[in-house]
Enzyme design. Structure first.
Site, PDB file in Angstrom:
ATOM      1  NE  ARG A  17      -3.422   0.173   2.802  1.00 57.46           N
ATOM      2  CZ  ARG A  17      -3.980   0.392   3.988  1.00 57.46           C
ATOM      3  NH1 ARG A  17      -4.030  -0.598   4.876  1.00 57.46           N
ATOM      4  NH2 ARG A  17      -4.460   1.577   4.289  1.00 57.46           N
ATOM      5  N   GLY A 143      -8.960  -6.514  15.984  1.00 52.57           N
ATOM      6  CA  GLY A 143      -9.286  -7.656  16.823  1.00 52.57           C
ATOM      7  C   GLY A 143      -9.592  -7.194  18.235  1.00 52.57           C
ATOM      8  CD  GLU A 158      -7.811 -11.405  14.141  1.00 52.49           C
ATOM      9  OE1 GLU A 158      -7.966 -10.334  13.501  1.00 52.49           O
ATOM     10  OE2 GLU A 158      -6.869 -11.577  14.937  1.00 52.49           O
ATOM     11  CB  ALA A 409      33.652  45.612  -2.350  1.00 56.49           C
TER      12      ALA A 409
END
Length: 453
Positions: A17, A143, A158, A409
């Site tokens: 899944r 269950g 179950e 810079a």
């Protein structure tokens, strides 16, 4: 004398899944594979053995758990939970102790709950086995655990086999169990596959124990402790509940979260007191934050150590190996990787510092880059205490900028700079009077279709 403990973790299912090439139990929760959460919780009990039952995708699971000292056994055919547990029987031959049965896709069972199961196993009546029950908001198809008021088990049924009266019971079976090894495997040896599914059910050992006159007991846990994951949706829901609990703990421990629902923690995030975290901050694994740190909005931090008084962000990215000293500052759109900033050092804007050491009090101007990779190898940049790096500078590693040095810079620095020196690494500026005006006039005329004079 405390009995030795063995943990058997069932992780042989295919997890179809999830629709993923990654094994279900290795999908991450809070930045860590689910299975490793469980192994860590069990490890706090100091088990003599930890055995993971593997099946489909076994190579992935084995690679994940072996570094943590866990063993693996192979269940080639998935023939039920009872069959899965029996796969560990040979590995535990001669083991005379307690066995905890856990599930790799039920990752957040606390150590304390595991210990309660073991304590009950050695409590009143010395039960043959202990089952962990829970009461979900919607019992649905779980269950049902049928028990007497004193917690002694009658049976586990179950849902599909339960009567209307039994279905009205709200105590459900988590599947987790504790038993002495000798009792567990003796009972499992009597379990048959005489059922519609043709499988060996672990829950059958309850009926076998009771019918032989042995006591079986149930204790209860909170539903969120035994929440399982079978799909990506369930994983996302578990992540949300984990994060909510972690945020609450962070605030209870003295951190301020401006918008708690937008802050995401990893499993091992550590926060000091009086830490301020603004909205939309994400912590990856391996982050340690000291007291009085401020983390501004939209920052991502992973594998970093942040000392007291430091300021991060907004929009900062701290990658693994980053160390910020006391009162250091990493500002907006700054990225660091394996960078150590000393006390009071600052990189306030638009900077990349990789494989770098920045001395105390140094200032890194906007747009500075440590050029640490030549396409084959990484190299380090060392910036001394009190150094000033001008904006838009490129420091080509390996290179050292000395204490109190200044980089002008826009410089490209390829050689070491002595302490206290000024480094300029840019082309000389020229000025051509009137050139801009003439250029604009010529281009405007061209656009109008006029021929140049």
């Amino acid at each position: 004398m405390t009995a030795p403990i063995a943990a058997i973790i069932l992780a042989a299912g295919k997890g179809t899944r999830m629709k993923s090439d990654t094994h279900k139990v290795l999908h991450p929760l809070a930045g860590r594979p689910m299975l490793l959460h469980l192994i860590d919780s069990a490890a706090a009990l100091d088990p003599a053995r930890t055995i993971v039952v593997v099946g489909a995708g076994r190579e992935q699971v084995e690679a994940a758990v072996h570094p943590y000292g866990a063993e693996t056994v192979h269940q080639a055919e998935q023939r039920g939970t009872g069959h899965a547990v029996r796969m560990a029987e040979a590995a535990l031959a001669g083991f005379d102790g307690d066995v905890l049965i856990l599930y790799g896709d039920v990752p957040l069972v606390p150590t304390a709950t595991m210990k309660r199961m073991l304590d009950r196993l050695h409590g009143d009546g010395e039960p043959a086995l202990v089952v962990l029950g829970f009461r979900p908001a919607e019992p649905g198809a779980y269950g049902r655990v049928i028990a007497n008021p004193d917690g002694s088990l009658v049976k586990i049924v179950e849902f599909k086999d339960a009567s209307e009266l039994e279905r009205a019971e709200t105590l459900c079976n988590s599947g987790l169990m504790a038993a002495r090894a000798r009792d567990l495997f003796a009972l499992l040896g009597q379990v048959t596959d005489d059922n519609a599914a043709g499988e060996y059910y672990l829950t059958d050992v309850v009926g076998l124990a009771v019918s032989s006159g042995r006591l079986a007991a149930v204790i209860e846990a909170a539903a969120d402790e035994v929440e399982g994951v079978n799909s990506r949706g369930e994983l996302a829901a578990l992540e949300v509940s984990w994060q909510q609990a972690r945020r609450a703990r962070a605030m209870a421990d003295g951190a301020t979260l401006i918008a708690p629902e937008t802050v995401w923690f990893a499993w091992d995030t550590r926060l000091g007191r009086d830490v301020l975290i603004e909205p939309n901050v994400v912590f990856g694994p391996g982050v340690d934050v000291a007291d009085r740190v401020t983390i501004h909005a939209f920052s991502h931090i992973e594998g970093a150590q942040i000392a007291s008084g430091a300021v991060v962000g907004p929009y900062a990215r701290l990658r693994p190996g980053t160390v910020l000293g006391e009162d250091a500052k990493v500002g907006n759109f700054v990225e660091t990787k394996k960078a150590v900033l000393g006390k009071g050092a600052k990189a306030n804007h638009l900077t990349y510092l990789g494989d770098a050491e920045v001395g105390a009090g140094a200032n890194i101007g906007a747009g500075t880059i440590t050029c640490n990779y030549d396409g084959f190898f990484k190299y380090r940049t060392n910036i001394g205490e009190g150094a000033f790096i001008g904006s838009n500078s490129a420091l080509v590693a390996p290179v050292t900028i000395g204490k109190d040095a200044t980089v002008a810079a826009g410089s490209v620095v390829t050689r070491d700079v002595e302490p206290g020196a000024l480094a300029l690494g840019r082309a000389r500026q020229e000025a051509r009077p009137g050139w801009g005006t003439r250029f604009r006039e010529a281009m405007a005329a061209r656009k109008r279709g006029e021929k140049p004079e």
